[in-house]
Write a protein that holds these residues in place. Structure first.
Motif, PDB file in Angstrom:
ATOM      1  N   THR A  13       6.823   6.263  35.185  1.00  0.00           N
ATOM      2  CA  THR A  13       7.161   5.110  34.329  1.00  0.00           C
ATOM      3  C   THR A  13       8.173   5.663  33.390  1.00  0.00           C
ATOM      4  OG1 THR A  13       5.409   5.841  32.894  1.00  0.00           O
ATOM      5  CG2 THR A  13       5.139   3.950  34.465  1.00  0.00           C
ATOM      6  N   GLU A  64       5.119   4.451  25.889  1.00  0.00           N
ATOM      7  CA  GLU A  64       6.533   3.737  25.637  1.00  0.00           C
ATOM      8  C   GLU A  64       7.719   4.557  25.241  1.00  0.00           C
ATOM      9  OE1 GLU A  64       3.771   1.883  22.669  1.00  0.00           O
ATOM     10  OE2 GLU A  64       3.411   2.825  24.536  1.00  0.00           O
ATOM     11  N   PHE A  93      13.257  -3.291  33.140  1.00  0.00           N
ATOM     12  CA  PHE A  93      13.437  -1.982  33.357  1.00  0.00           C
ATOM     13  C   PHE A  93      14.983  -1.436  33.375  1.00  0.00           C
ATOM     14  CE2 PHE A  93      14.380   1.957  35.901  1.00  0.00           C
ATOM     15  CZ  PHE A  93      13.476   2.458  35.864  1.00  0.00           C
ATOM     16  N   THR A 116       3.044   8.543  40.357  1.00  0.00           N
ATOM     17  CA  THR A 116       3.565   7.184  39.735  1.00  0.00           C
ATOM     18  C   THR A 116       4.815   7.889  38.824  1.00  0.00           C
ATOM     19  OG1 THR A 116       1.729   7.552  38.190  1.00  0.00           O
ATOM     20  CG2 THR A 116       1.668   5.821  40.008  1.00  0.00           C
ATOM     21  N   GLY A 155       7.206   3.210  29.426  1.00  0.00           N
ATOM     22  CA  GLY A 155       5.977   2.355  29.953  1.00  0.00           C
ATOM     23  C   GLY A 155       6.564   1.459  31.080  1.00  0.00           C
ATOM     24  N   LEU A 156       7.616   1.277  31.474  1.00  0.00           N
ATOM     25  CA  LEU A 156       8.157   0.328  32.371  1.00  0.00           C
ATOM     26  C   LEU A 156       8.355   0.814  33.932  1.00  0.00           C
ATOM     27  CD1 LEU A 156      11.018  -1.242  30.195  1.00  0.00           C
ATOM     28  CD2 LEU A 156       8.883  -2.105  30.581  1.00  0.00           C
ATOM     29  N   ASP A 157       8.327  -0.225  34.800  1.00  0.00           N
ATOM     30  CA  ASP A 157       8.199   0.160  36.336  1.00  0.00           C
ATOM     31  C   ASP A 157       9.528  -0.393  36.775  1.00  0.00           C
ATOM     32  OD1 ASP A 157       8.047  -0.137  39.059  1.00  0.00           O
ATOM     33  OD2 ASP A 157       5.841   0.684  38.593  1.00  0.00           O
ATOM     34  N   HIS A 158      10.281   0.451  37.494  1.00  0.00           N
ATOM     35  CA  HIS A 158      11.462  -0.128  38.266  1.00  0.00           C
ATOM     36  C   HIS A 158      11.239  -1.408  38.985  1.00  0.00           C
ATOM     37  CE1 HIS A 158      11.423   0.903  42.554  1.00  0.00           C
ATOM     38  NE2 HIS A 158      10.552   1.990  42.113  1.00  0.00           N
TER      39      HIS A 158
END
Lengths: 289, 317
Positions: free
Chosen positions: B65, B6, B77, B63, B68-71
């Motif tokens: 990130t 993160e 995000f 992948t 730690g976030l995905d769009h």
């Protein structure tokens, strides 16, 4: 440059949910209405909206030059307005092309201007963005085109002011006006959903829009099943004054308003869902556009 | 230092193809907080990487990130990300202030929150006096700054800047660089692509060098330089007895070249083992009583590393 800036406590935006989505749609509306109503995009719409008003204005001054088109016969005048002005000109030409200009550009125009990424970089769901933009198109076209419909219909009474009391207030005129306004709103909703989707699918939506114009034009001459794959068919069904489409028209069973209105809204919903899906998977590659 | 997912921008085997055309291929890296510069010739994949980081493009494979976030969860995000793109384009008819405030409202901020953040952002980029003028009347430098203001207005944790110094005069560049350093000092990730290699050197904690869609090197510039074994390290030594020093160090097998400086007060030494050279230099200084004025690596900068790895093709100013 930045040393003197005091940063205060961070204002909070709501978490994901209805409150956030409502606020975001309001913000998108504020930005888009400015473009739709005050920007470059608005010019063709205002020009189109002025055309039926101009026609009705010319008609209104004809008696000054001694022309007599049986203006006092409101039944005949009402049919003239319904068939030629509203169905033939306003719906099939003015609202149609006005919706092409506004809705195909909601996304395509911003891709061409290289400014769509500002929206896509905001913490807004793409579905909410699609809904906000569609709504802005609907509000813009409804404001302009219902205004135009009301003014053009009002000008119907200019050569025969006596009919305002007898036909408009005391007869079916007011009901007709309400129906015309309602049909105009439905036309904006229906054509809007179609053209927003076309603007997302095609780089140049003019050719598919021309195809749809042709399809809508020949709708009266199509077999009953094919008639139903159009926007104009449902709008015809709602006309307050029966429309005479000429000797070659194929007369089919008219669709009941109880089916036409929800059916049209359902189709709009399906088209919007398809648009939202395309926006969801959209990538920014301005160089290719 | 061990970073948690993160805290990182992570690419895991990410590839992006535009039909048959390669954008980037098999990129795996982790970017920690601080200032990271992307350098590479035109078409090397810098903008593709930035667009992937910000969800404007989706990877063909792999992948990615960000903290730690995905769009695909935009509400979380994009609160963390600010992206100042290279596109010099704006929605029509807006003033600088309306532009920033309008998109803050799209973020979901209420009117007063959006207003205060917008004022803070225009002040931060030095445009308070011009904020009520239409963007269409701004100079190139002002447009660049208002874009930056829009990107930082919501106080993101990750700031991505595509050629942010383009079109700025030297004073504005210096101010902008100060701002980037300040943002990084506040704990932000600042990812910058730039053609201006000496400015990249001034700004960056680490670099990612791209060529033809591949990451050819990444890390802090000294570490990257050390790993380039094909080119001996160059060290500049300024001292009072350069000839004596030259004769002594030439005996070493790791020293491949020694050049006398034009003013005969210094040497440019090329060595395959910089650590051994520095130890040797210490010994010589003690043995011969040399007075050393300066010792500095001569090619431990982005420009040199870039030339060794990519060549001079496509290099900027």
């Amino acid at each position: 440059m930045s040393q003197a800036v005091e940063t205060g406590q961070m204002p909070l935006a709501p978490e994901a949910g209805m409150t956030l989505w409502r606020r975001q749609i309001q913000a998108i509306l504020a930005l888009e209405l400015r473009k739709n109503l005050l920007g470059r995009r608005a010019l063709p719409m205002y020009f189109l909206a002025f055309m039926p008003v101009a026609v009705m204005l010319i008609r209104a001054v004809l008696p000054v030059f001694g022309a007599d088109l049986d203006f006092a016969n409101m039944g005949k005048q009402s049919e003239f307005y319904s068939t030629l002005i509203f169905q033939g000109f306003i719906l099939r030409f003015v609202v149609f092309f006005g919706c092409v200009a506004i809705f195909t550009n909601l996304f395509r125009g911003e891709v061409v201007d290289h400014s769509l990424h500002y929206y896509l970089l905001a913490p807004v769901r793409r579905e909410v963005l699609a809904a906000g933009k569609y709504l802005s198109g609907v509000v813009s076209t409804v404001v302009i085109f219902t205004g135009m419909t009301i003014v053009s219909y009002a000008l119907l009474y200019a050569p025969a002011p006596g009919a305002i009391g007898s036909y408009f207030l005391g007869g079916p005129g007011l009901g007709h006006l309400v129906a015309y306004v309602g049909i105009t709103i439905l036309a904006c909703l229906g054509y809007g959903a179609v053209f927003m989707l076309l603007g997302l699918i095609f780089r140049n939506p003019v050719i598919p829009a021309a195809f749809i114009l042709g399809w809508e034009m020949i709708n009266s001459f199509l077999p009953s099943l094919l008639k139903k794959i159009s926007v104009i068919h449902y709008l015809h069904s709602l006309a307050p004054v029966p429309v005479n489409m000429g000797p070659f028209a194929l007369v089919g069973e008219p669709t009941s308003p109880w089916i036409a209105v929800p059916g049209l809204l359902l189709v709009c919903g399906a088209l919007l869902a398809a648009s939202a899906l395309l926006v969801r998977n959209m990538e920014i590659r301005y160089g290719n556009d | 230092m061990d970073w948690k997912p993160e805290q990182l921008i992570e690419f895991q085997n990410v590839s992006k193809f535009y039909g048959e055309v390669l954008g980037i291929n098999r990129v795996s890296l982790a970017i920690p907080p601080g200032i990271t510069s992307l350098v590479g010739p035109n078409g090397s994949g810098k903008t593709t990487m930035m667009n992937l980081m910000t969800g404007l493009l989706t990877p063909t494979r792999g992948t990615l990130t960000l903290l730690g976030l995905d769009h695909r969860r935009p509400e979380e995000f994009f609160r963390k990300v600010g992206y100042c793109t290279q596109f010099d384009s704006f929605p029509r008819g807006l003033t600088g202030y309306q532009f920033i405030r309008g998109y803050l409202e799209v973020h979901g901020f209420g009117r007063s929150g959006a207003e205060s953040l917008a004022r803070e952002a225009v002040a931060r980029v030095g445009l308070t006096d011009a904020m009520d003028r239409r963007i269409a009347g701004y100079s190139k430098g002002m447009r660049q700054r208002i874009k930056l203001g829009q990107a930082i207005a919501h106080r993101p944790a990750v700031m991505i800047l595509d050629e942010p110094l383009n079109g700025l005069d030297p004073m504005a560049r210096a101010e902008m660089i100060d701002l980037f350093k300040q943002l990084a000092a506040e704990g932000m990730h600042v990812v910058i692509s730039s053609h201006i290699l000496h400015e990249v050197d001034l700004i960056s904690d680490r670099v990612i060098i791209l060529n033809q869609g591949y990451v050819v090197a990444e890390g802090d510039i000294r570490g990257v330089r050390t790993e380039i074994e094909s080119h001996p390290m160059q060290v500049l030594v300024r001292c009072d007895q350069p000839a004596a020093l030259a004769s002594r160090i030439f005996e070493q097998d790791h020293v491949v070249e020694v050049k006398m400086h034009d003013d005969r007060q210094g040497l440019l030494v090329s060595t395959r083992d910089a650590d051994r050279f520095y130890l040797l230099l210490n010994r010589i200084v003690l043995e011969r009583g040399l007075t050393i004025e300066a010792v500095a690596p001569a090619d431990e900068d982005v420009r040199a590393v870039y030339e060794y790895l990519v060549g001079t093709e496509g290099e900027g100013t």
